[in-house]
Structure formats: structure tokens, C-alpha cells
Design a protein around this motif. Structure first.
Motif, PDB file in Angstrom:
ATOM      1  N   THR A 298       0.781  -1.217   0.061  1.00 22.09           N
ATOM      2  CA  THR A 298      -0.065  -0.168  -0.161  1.00 22.09           C
ATOM      3  C   THR A 298       0.942   1.294   0.077  1.00 22.09           C
ATOM      4  O   THR A 298       0.545   2.292  -0.358  1.00 22.09           O
ATOM      5  CB  THR A 298      -0.928  -0.066   1.114  1.00 22.09           C
ATOM      6  OG1 THR A 298      -1.556  -1.144   1.384  1.00 22.09           O
ATOM      7  CG2 THR A 298      -2.018   0.908   1.185  1.00 22.09           C
ATOM      8  N   PRO A 345      -4.274   4.124   4.836  1.00 29.38           N
ATOM      9  CA  PRO A 345      -4.754   3.331   4.015  1.00 29.38           C
ATOM     10  C   PRO A 345      -4.365   2.078   4.398  1.00 29.38           C
ATOM     11  O   PRO A 345      -2.855   1.735   4.371  1.00 29.38           O
ATOM     12  CB  PRO A 345      -4.365   3.899   2.507  1.00 29.38           C
ATOM     13  CG  PRO A 345      -2.936   4.645   2.774  1.00 29.38           C
ATOM     14  CD  PRO A 345      -3.064   4.892   4.263  1.00 29.38           C
ATOM     15  N   MET A 347      -4.860  -2.715   3.551  1.00 22.63           N
ATOM     16  CA  MET A 347      -5.859  -3.879   2.863  1.00 22.63           C
ATOM     17  C   MET A 347      -6.418  -4.744   3.988  1.00 22.63           C
ATOM     18  O   MET A 347      -6.001  -6.026   4.004  1.00 22.63           O
ATOM     19  CB  MET A 347      -4.775  -4.428   2.030  1.00 22.63           C
ATOM     20  CG  MET A 347      -4.254  -3.402   0.679  1.00 22.63           C
ATOM     21  SD  MET A 347      -3.477  -4.368  -0.293  1.00 22.63           S
ATOM     22  CE  MET A 347      -4.381  -5.642  -1.309  1.00 22.63           C
ATOM     23  N   LEU A 369      -8.425   4.468   5.640  1.00 20.73           N
ATOM     24  CA  LEU A 369      -8.922   4.286   4.351  1.00 20.73           C
ATOM     25  C   LEU A 369      -8.828   2.410   4.052  1.00 20.73           C
ATOM     26  O   LEU A 369      -7.762   2.050   3.529  1.00 20.73           O
ATOM     27  CB  LEU A 369      -8.289   4.831   3.121  1.00 20.73           C
ATOM     28  CG  LEU A 369      -8.564   4.657   1.551  1.00 20.73           C
ATOM     29  CD1 LEU A 369      -9.949   5.185   1.351  1.00 20.73           C
ATOM     30  CD2 LEU A 369      -7.576   5.442   0.789  1.00 20.73           C
ATOM     31  N   LYS A 371      -9.141  -1.218   2.582  1.00 21.55           N
ATOM     32  CA  LYS A 371      -9.799  -1.849   1.133  1.00 21.55           C
ATOM     33  C   LYS A 371      -9.388  -3.400   1.332  1.00 21.55           C
ATOM     34  O   LYS A 371      -8.416  -3.730   1.895  1.00 21.55           O
ATOM     35  CB  LYS A 371      -8.788  -1.081   0.099  1.00 21.55           C
ATOM     36  CG  LYS A 371      -9.451  -1.575  -1.295  1.00 21.55           C
ATOM     37  CD  LYS A 371      -8.896  -0.942  -2.297  1.00 21.55           C
ATOM     38  CE  LYS A 371      -9.287  -1.240  -3.684  1.00 21.55           C
ATOM     39  NZ  LYS A 371      -8.860  -0.503  -4.849  1.00 21.55           N
ATOM     40  N   HIS A 377      -5.042  -0.611  -3.610  1.00 25.79           N
ATOM     41  CA  HIS A 377      -5.502   0.667  -3.637  1.00 25.79           C
ATOM     42  C   HIS A 377      -4.888   1.367  -4.904  1.00 25.79           C
ATOM     43  O   HIS A 377      -4.026   0.903  -5.311  1.00 25.79           O
ATOM     44  CB  HIS A 377      -5.145   1.671  -2.463  1.00 25.79           C
ATOM     45  CG  HIS A 377      -5.687   1.153  -0.985  1.00 25.79           C
ATOM     46  ND1 HIS A 377      -5.300   0.363  -0.271  1.00 25.79           N
ATOM     47  CD2 HIS A 377      -6.674   2.013  -0.269  1.00 25.79           C
ATOM     48  CE1 HIS A 377      -5.814   0.387   0.964  1.00 25.79           C
ATOM     49  NE2 HIS A 377      -6.728   1.294   0.794  1.00 25.79           N
ATOM     50  N   THR A 378      -5.928   2.353  -5.307  1.00 22.89           N
ATOM     51  CA  THR A 378      -5.132   2.928  -6.664  1.00 22.89           C
ATOM     52  C   THR A 378      -5.003   4.278  -5.940  1.00 22.89           C
ATOM     53  O   THR A 378      -5.285   4.677  -5.023  1.00 22.89           O
ATOM     54  CB  THR A 378      -6.577   3.059  -7.662  1.00 22.89           C
ATOM     55  OG1 THR A 378      -7.615   4.103  -6.932  1.00 22.89           O
ATOM     56  CG2 THR A 378      -7.125   2.014  -8.016  1.00 22.89           C
ATOM     57  N   GLU A 381      -7.698   7.037  -5.388  1.00 19.16           N
ATOM     58  CA  GLU A 381      -8.494   6.722  -4.044  1.00 19.16           C
ATOM     59  C   GLU A 381      -7.844   7.292  -2.908  1.00 19.16           C
ATOM     60  O   GLU A 381      -8.347   7.772  -2.129  1.00 19.16           O
ATOM     61  CB  GLU A 381      -8.331   5.128  -3.751  1.00 19.16           C
ATOM     62  CG  GLU A 381      -9.557   4.220  -4.670  1.00 19.16           C
ATOM     63  CD  GLU A 381      -9.473   2.576  -4.524  1.00 19.16           C
ATOM     64  OE1 GLU A 381     -10.318   2.334  -5.045  1.00 19.16           O
ATOM     65  OE2 GLU A 381      -8.559   2.260  -3.934  1.00 19.16           O
ATOM     66  N   ILE A 382      -6.330   7.023  -2.751  1.00 13.90           N
ATOM     67  CA  ILE A 382      -5.547   7.906  -1.695  1.00 13.90           C
ATOM     68  C   ILE A 382      -5.569   9.270  -1.963  1.00 13.90           C
ATOM     69  O   ILE A 382      -6.033  10.145  -0.931  1.00 13.90           O
ATOM     70  CB  ILE A 382      -4.403   7.359  -1.419  1.00 13.90           C
ATOM     71  CG1 ILE A 382      -4.212   5.646  -1.350  1.00 13.90           C
ATOM     72  CG2 ILE A 382      -3.617   7.823  -0.669  1.00 13.90           C
ATOM     73  CD1 ILE A 382      -2.915   5.074  -1.230  1.00 13.90           C
TER      74      ILE A 382
END
Lengths: 395, 169, 278
Positions: A298, A345, A347, A369, A371, A377-378, A381-382
Motif C-alpha cells: 500500500t 490506507p 488492505m 482508508l 480496502k 488501492h489505486t 483513491e488515496i
């Protein structure tokens, strides 16, 4: 390892830079660190490490064994460590769950060993081929009782190699299991991987007792001590037990005093060294008003997003956790005094977010954040989550 | 400079190996490269995809955002990915396996491989064509990367295949 | 030292004594037999590792002044596999019980027998989980009453020696605890065997369980062993009809064959690699 031994291993590993998968780089790191014992059980997405070790071990005079399950794998690794070898196993979620009891045993008996967990999406069988960061807390708290261990989180194939070497060094230095938390994405991707040269390789070798048997204290030496390891066959007649034991290693299961002394030392030897165990990467933090704190795969997305935001003149910084346990709480507290908000962020549905909030202790906002589902993540998105965090402050 | 290349087809066509060779060639050129892959639980016959990113700078985000080059070696892969890929992408297809009604670089990789005597080298021919038209890796590095990843005794065949690919571009 | 009992005492870790074992327990006898076997074989005790899991019998390594690994429940053989394959110069002896090695550890037992690493397993079968207070184990006889089978055992038990023979172990034996000379001799053979050796010793648990309801005290339990066992050597002399009628448990050496051993085979592989480098 001497130069001759190194040269023989280099011949086995082939050309550098290599273009290999993260799982394979873990095996390269292991043999370079002096690992000469591997026990494992096939599991996606960690199997490639076992396959690599199976091909490499005979050539460097080590041992590879495929055990009947992951419980047996970690058991064999602990046994091999007590027989004097640097030993490793690799697994993923379901296997990591099975290993937990014996990871606690390794902590209690101060057994150096390395466990690579190539995280996949869970719970249960979940998404076997997809990456996740769902075992961050399990790595810290998965076994019962009070203990401390060390966990490292690589974010690239190169770092798989480098951190597995580091894991062996820390494991031998502190006589504790070290967990390398990679994931299915890093484990399966191929990248440029530079194999360190002989003089770049800094290895920590196991300290063994030098005193006569009668005066050897196998499990003592002071409140945060790491005792030298009188492993099997050296003549120290060490009795190793997962029961609460005295400094001499003998069971003392009814003694509150002995239990407190032992378990406190097992924790303190790591806690008191925690400053030296901080492994973080900081970028763009000067004058940053907000920061993204991330780890593993990430963090690469986070770095991309932070760069995008900085091109838009946003005062946003980047902090990456490389050493996850022990948790670098002082550094996070320091960061919280500087920035107005932190985005985490990850996962999973909320794991490292929690110790960050605890470390920050309300000094700044912490947004999460999460996921899941097996996709990383893309950057967009962040970027969006950071903008929301920054905007939210204004309101 | 970041270049994103997507290779798609069936499992068993050497899609993953092609991505590996391409990435390794980029490394030999002194570039950075990331190769990732996705495939179903089948070892043979299922959908297979291999993504390669080549850059002179360190590569942070390891996934393809919008491919610069899409190589398609099966009809299902064409149907699946063509619509997802921006029009600016260069499209290379195996004209023996894929029907396309738009402007693409159509090369009969399978037929050329059959002419060399081994269908299995179709992916190496494809790599030659890809390298020639995209200039994402040098021919010298690609040759070295191919030689590092093929079974002993097949060097001559594979170099011939690579050459056929360069000539077909 | 000329007195053998004195010499055996030298192997003990005196600060651990007295043992935790109940009066009438057979585990102390097994310790004695094992140390006599080691003494008679003149093995350097500093090159022997005693490994165990959890349970009464698994406490034995603690009483020996030697390297010992007292591991997690059921996993002793897996730990031992690691020790032995990492350093084949060590002699590795496992003490385990019926619950430890056939219940929670059953998978490791059969795979170790199949894999054939040079280990010696000494399994003390007292037909119950003694340390936790007499619960049903995988060897408790049908109808046996334990604290968790208060109305009698409805399950079929394992014949562990037969199980391990079936799984491929090259050396398997069984003795009731009352055969000291035979057992010492069998342990010696087990240690000397290059391969996986499994020696089951029937040991009374007068506190937790007796193999038949109504047996009082050790004398009656030992008599029960006598009534219910038959020497394998005698069984082999029986006619087919006599064998068909025989339902006693066989004791003695039940399997003794030569097989490829893992650490030997691995050493050959390593040597091949070393030779090809030169």
C-alpha cells in the motif's frame, strides 16, 4: 559466512541484478543470511519460497524438508534452531493461523527463527491468490499470553531480500521469532533485485555460552537480557520447556515470582530495544501539514498519491512503517505534533489504524482508508481520501 | 518515462514467461521494471495476463493504469480488454487467433512459429515484434533475456524466432 | 563406578527430583530402562536430545541431565524431526503418551513413520489422559469408563503398534512395563536402528484409569497385562486355526526391516552437489 561460502552461494543464485518474484527474493535473502534449514508446507501465494529453498538447500549444504502441515513446519524449524541452524518457514493466512501456538512457544523458549507470511485475503480460505494486509494484528497477538516479537513489512522485491536478512540478524540478536509480513502482490511480482556483495553483507551470528556448564544460566541474565544460547550438542545440557521456567530452565509453574520475572524479561528485551528497532521511511515531511502513514504494498500507492498531491502544491508528507512490531509509537506521536491529520490506507478493515490512533493520542486527526477484496488501492483513491481529510478540517 | 505493457491470452501460451523476459530485458538495459500476472486456477487453457511496467525512474505504483501497448493472443482476451484500453494504446494481435476490425498491428505469430517448426516459440516471435515497434527494450538485452529463460538446446530456435519477430514488425 | 544403579543415577537431574509421578505409575520404570539402554550402548549423553510433548510421560526429559526439548501438545515428533534433520549427529529420543502422540499428534506420528527419519519414539500407553485426570484417549478400550466416557467408550481404539507398522516404520515393538530386560534390549535396538523406531510400553495409571473396570491396584493391572498379551515369537509358532482364535495383544519386536533413511538420503544429495562443484 566466509568469502568462499559467499561465492558458492552467489553461483547458486545466478546473476545480479536478478528479475525475480518477491517469494524467491525471500529465499535468496535467507540463504545469504546463513539460513541452512527450511521446513514448510505448500500454500498459495507463498509456495515459490519453498520451491526456491528446495532447489537451493542441497547446494549450500543445508536441509529442506516438506512437513505434513504448518504446525509441524514451525515445530521442525524451532527444533532445527535448537540443533544450531538458522531456520525459516514461509506460509500464508491459514498456515499462519496454524503456527500460532508454536510461535508462542518460540517466544517462551527464546528460539531464533524467521517466519515469512505472504498475506492473502481472509478470513478462512478467502481469496487464495489475492493480496491482503489482514494479519498485521495476528502477527502481534496471534498466540496466547503476553509476549513481544519483531515484525518487518517489505514493500518491494528488493526489500523482501534485504528484510529477510535483517530478520535473521534480529532473530539471532534477540533470540526471538521474527515475522516478515509480505503479501500476495509483493510475493508474486517480479522486480529488479540486487544481490548484495560479500562486503555489503552484515550478518549477526548466534551468541553461544563461553562459561563452563555448571555456571551457565540458559534463561536469565537480568531484566532485559538476551542470554547466550547453549543449543543442543554443545554439552550444556539445556532443558527447554514452554512451561514457566527458572533461569536454569526448570519448570516453576506455580511461582508467580518466576513467571513474572521470565515473561517480563521476554517482553523487556524487545521493549527496551524498541528505539533501535524503529525502521521507518520518511519523505516530504518537512513543512507537511498532513501525512499518509502506510506500509507494505500500500505504501507504494501512497507514495504515488503523495507525489501527485505535492505536484498540486499540497503540503502532504509520507511515512512508511518498515518495522511494524514493536510499534514505533514515539515517532507517530512526534508526527502527530507536526501534522493536522494522518491518513492510514491499508488492505484490511482496520488494523494498524488502531495502534496509530493509540500512539497519536488525540493530538491530530486520524482517518482510515480500508480496502479489501484482493485489489490494492489505486493512487486516485488515496488522493481523494487525503483531499477529504484536508477539506474536512476546514469545515 | 513510464511505459505500460499488457500481454493477454490463454494459459499455456507463455504469457507470464513473455512478461518475465520483457521485464528482465529492461533490467539488462539498466531500467526499472515490474512484472505482475493474473490467471485463473487452471494451469492450462484459462485466461492469462501479464503486465509489465518499464521506467527509468523507480516504480511506485506497480499496476498498469492505462497500457501504452496491448498484446492480445486470444479472442476472449481481445473481447475482454479491447474496450478497457484507451485508443492511444498500440495494439498488437496474433492474426491467426484474433479477429479484429480495427487498426492493429496484425502478425501471424502462430503461423510464423509453425514455419520455424515449433508453435511454442510464438511468444518469442511476438516479443521481437513488440520490441521492434515499441522500442521499450533493446534487441541486445532482449536476446540475452530470452537466452537466460529458455531450456538448454533451444538457443538457436529461439534466436531465429526473435529475429522473425523483428522482421515481421 | 561398578554399581549400575549408582551409574544410572548419575544421568538424572537431581534438582528435579522427586518426580511428579503417582505411586504405581510406570513412567519412572521407562526412564530407568531408557537410561540403562543408553548406558549400555555407551552413547555420549551430550550428543543425545530427549524430546517430548505434553502429558505425564512428556515430563521425562526434565529428569535427565541432558539436552531436552519439552514442546507443545502432540508436536514432539515434528520438533524432533527438525532437530535430527538439522544435525544428524545427535541421537534423538522422544518420550510421549497415547494421547500426545496418537490423539493430537497422530498426523505427525504416521508421517514420521512414513518419512523414516532416524528417531526413537518411546510411547507410554496408559489408555487415558492421565495428567488432566483420566479422560478418554485414542487407545481407551471399547466400553472403558473414563471421566469423559462415564457410560463406557463407544469408539474403537487404535492399536498403535499396528498403526505405525502400517504407516511404514522399520522398527516397531511393544512391551508391558513389567519386562525390564526385554524392554532395555528393545530400546537399545531402537536407538541403534537407522530409521524411525516406535516402542510402545504399556504403563499403568492407577490414579486415572485401569484398562478394565474393577481392577484394583497395580498388581491387578500387571496381571491384566499378562492375561491380555502374547509374545509375538509365540504367536508366530501358532497354526492358522490357533491364530484365528487369538485375540490377545502381541508383544515383543513386531517389525524390524531395513529401509532408506531420510538423513542418509539427504546427505547423499548434498554430497552430489558438492562433488559437482569440484
Amino acid at each position: 559466512m566466509d568469502k568462499q561460502g559467499y561465492d558458492a552461494i552467489r553461483k547458486l543464485l545466478g546473476e545480479s541484478p536478478a528479475f525475480v518474484q518477491g517469494d524467491v527474493a525471500c529465499a535468496y535473502g535467507a540463504v545469504l543470511a546463513g539460513c541452512r534449514y527450511f521446513a514448510g508446507y505448500p500454500i498459495t501465494p507463498a509456495t515459490e519460497t519453498a520451491e526456491s529453498m528446495a532447489s537451493l538447500m542441497p547446494g549450500c549444504g543445508g536441509t529442506y524438508i516438506q512437513m505434513e502441515d504448518e504446525i509441524a513446519s514451525i515445530a521442525a524449524v524451532i527444533g532445527a534452531s535448537w540443533a544450531g541452524e538458522k531456520a525459516m518457514t514461509t506460509t500464508s493466512g491459514p498456515g499462519f493461523s496454524l503456527m500460532q501456538e508454536n510461535i508462542g512457544y518460540a517466544c517462551m523458549t527464546e528460539t531464533p527463527c524467521v517466519i515469512v507470511n505472504v498475506q492473502r485475503s481472509g478470513p478462512s480460505t478467502g481469496q487464495p491468490t489475492e493480496p491482503a494486509q489482514g494479519d498485521m494484528m495476528q502477527a502481534r497477538w496471534g498466540s496466547h499470553g503476553d509476549y513481544e516479537l519483531i515484525a518487518l513489512v517489505p514493500n518491494s522485491v528488493q526489500e523482501c531480500l534485504d528484510l529477510v536478512i535483517e530478520a535473521f540478524n534480529l532473530s539471532e540478536r534477540f533470540r526471538v521469532p521474527v515475522i516478515v509480513l509480505t503479501d500476495g502482490e509483493v510475493g508474486h511480482m517480479r522486480e529488479k533485485t540486487v544481490i548484495p556483495e560479500f562486503d555489503e553483507l552484515k550478518l549477526v551470528e548466534r551468541e553461544t555460552p563461553t562459561v563452563p556448564r555448571e555456571s551457565y544460566v540458559p534463561f536469565g541474565g537480568g531484566e532485559a537480557a538476551v542470554p547466550p544460547m547453549g543449543f543442543f550438542g554443545l554439552g550444556y545440557r539445556t532443558y527447554v520447556t514452554g512451561l514457566t521456567h527458572t533461569e536454569k530452565g526448570l519448570p516453576a509453574t506455580s511461582s508467580a515470582e518466576e513467571h513474572t520475572k521470565l515473561v517480563s524479561r521476554l517482553c523487556e528485551k524487545i521493549r527496551q530495544a524498541s528505539e533501535s528497532l524503529v525502521r521507518i521511511e520518511e519523505r516530504y515531511l518537512d513543512e507537511a501539514e498532513f501525512a499518509v502513514v502506510s506500509y507494505g504494498i500500500t505504501s507504494r500507492v501512497a507514495l504515488n498519491a503523495v507525489r501527485t498531491l505535492r505536484r498540486r502544491k499540497k503540503k502532504i508528507g509520507y511515512l512508511r512503517l518498515i518495522g511494524l512490531w514493536p510499534f514505533p509509537e514515539e515517532r507517530l506521536l512526534g508526527l502527530s505534533k507536526q501534522v493536522k491529520g494522518i491518513l492510514v490506507p491499508e488492505m484490511n478493515l482496520g488494523q494498524v489504524y488502531h495502534p496509530i490512533r493509540e500512539a497519536v493520542a488525540g493530538k491530530c486527526r486520524v482517518a482510515h482508508l480500508p480496502k479489501i477484496g484482493g485489489e490494492i488501492h489505486t493512487p486516485a483513491e488515496i488522493v481523494e481520501a487525503v483531499q477529504k481529510l484536508m477539506g474536512g478540517r476546514r469545515r | 518515462m513510464r511505459k505500460e505493457i499488457q500481454l493477454a491470452g490463454f494459459g499455456g501460451q507463455g504469457i507470464v514467461l513473455s512478461g518475465l523476459i520483457l521485464g528482465e530485458a529492461a533490467i539488462l538495459d539498466g531500467m526499472n521494471a515490474v512484472q505482475t500476472q493474473s490467471y485463473g486456477p487452471e494451469s492450462r487453457g484459462g485466461a492469462a495476463r501479464s503486465d509489465v511496467i518499464i521506467s527509468d525512474a523507480p516504480i511506485d505504483y506497480p499496476k498498469v493504469v492505462s497500457p501504452d501497448i496491448l498484446v492480445v493472443l486470444s479472442q476472449p482476451a481481445y473481447d475482454k480488454y479491447r474496450s478497457e484500453v484507451g485508443k492511444k494504446a498500440m495494439l498488437i494481435i496474433d492474426s491467426d487467433l484474433v479477429e479484429s476490425d480495427e487498426s492493429a498491428l496484425c502478425v501471424p505469430f502462430s503461423k510464423l512459429a509453425d514455419e520455424l517448426g515449433r508453435r511454442i516459440v510464438a511468444n518469442v516471435i511476438m516479443l521481437g515484434t513488440l520490441a521492434k515497434v515499441s522500442e521499450c527494450v533493446t534487441r541486445d538485452s532482449l536476446e540475452r533475456a530470452v537466452l537466460r529463460n529458455i531450456p538448454k538446446g533451444t538457443e538457436e530456435l529461439n534466436l531465429k524466432a526473435l529475429d522473425a519477430g523483428f522482421r515481421s514488425a | 563406578m561398578f554399581n549400575k544403579a549408582e551409574r544410572i543415577r548419575e544421568y538424572l537431574r537431581s534438582e528435579m527430583l522427586p518426580s511428579i509421578f503417582c505411586s504405581g505409575c510406570g513412567n519412572g520404570n521407562v526412564l530407568n530402562y531408557t537410561l540403562r539402554a543408553i548406558d549400555e550402548l555407551r552413547i555420549d549423553i551430550d550428543k543425545v536430545v530427549f524430546i517430548s510433548g505434553i502429558g505425564c510421560s512428556s515430563r521425562l526429559p526434565g529428569y535427565i541431565d541432558a539436552d531436552g526439548l519439552h514442546t507443545t501438545h502432540g508436536r514432539a515428533i515434528a520438533f524432533a524431526t527438525g532437530v535430527k534433520t538439522a544435525n544428524p549427529d545427535l541421537t534423538v529420543i522422544i518420550f510421549t503418551g497415547d494421547g500426545d502422540c496418537a490423539g493430537i499428534g497422530g498426523n505427525h506420528l504416521i508421517h514420521a513413520a512414513r518419512r523414516n527419519v532416524d528417531l526413537t519414539v518411546i510411547e507410554m500407553n496408559n489408555y487415558n489422559y492421565g495428567m488432566t485426570g483420566g479422560q478418554l484417549s485414542p487407545t481407551t478400550p471399547v466400553e472403558g469408563r473414563t471421566t469423559t466416557s462415564p457410560f463406557g467408550n463407544l469408539e474403537e481404539p487404535f492399536d498403535l503398534a499396528a498403526l505405525v507398522v502400517g504407516a511404514g516404520a522399520p522398527f516397531v515393538a511393544r512391551w508391558p512395563v513389567g519386562y525390564p530386560y526385554e524392554t532395555v534390549d528393545t530400546i537399545k535396538r531402537g536407538i541403534e536402528k537407522k530409521g524411525f523406531s516406535f516402542i510402545e510400553i504399556l504403563t499403568p495409571c492407577p490414579t486415572g484409569y485401569s484398562p478394565e473396570s474393577g481392577l484394583k491396584g497395580n498388581r491387578q493391572i500387571w496381571d491384566w497385562y499378562k492375561r491380555n498379551t502374547l509374545l509375538a515369537s509365540k504367536y508366530r509358532q501358532l497354526s492358522d486355526e490357533e491364530r484365528a482364535d487369538e485375540d490377545r495383544m502381541l508383544i515383543g519386536v513386531l517389525q524390524d526391516v531395513e529401509k532408506r533413511e531420510f538423513t542418509d538420503e539427504w546427505a547423499k544429495l548434498v554430497a552430489q552437489f558438492a562433488a559437482s562443484r569440484e
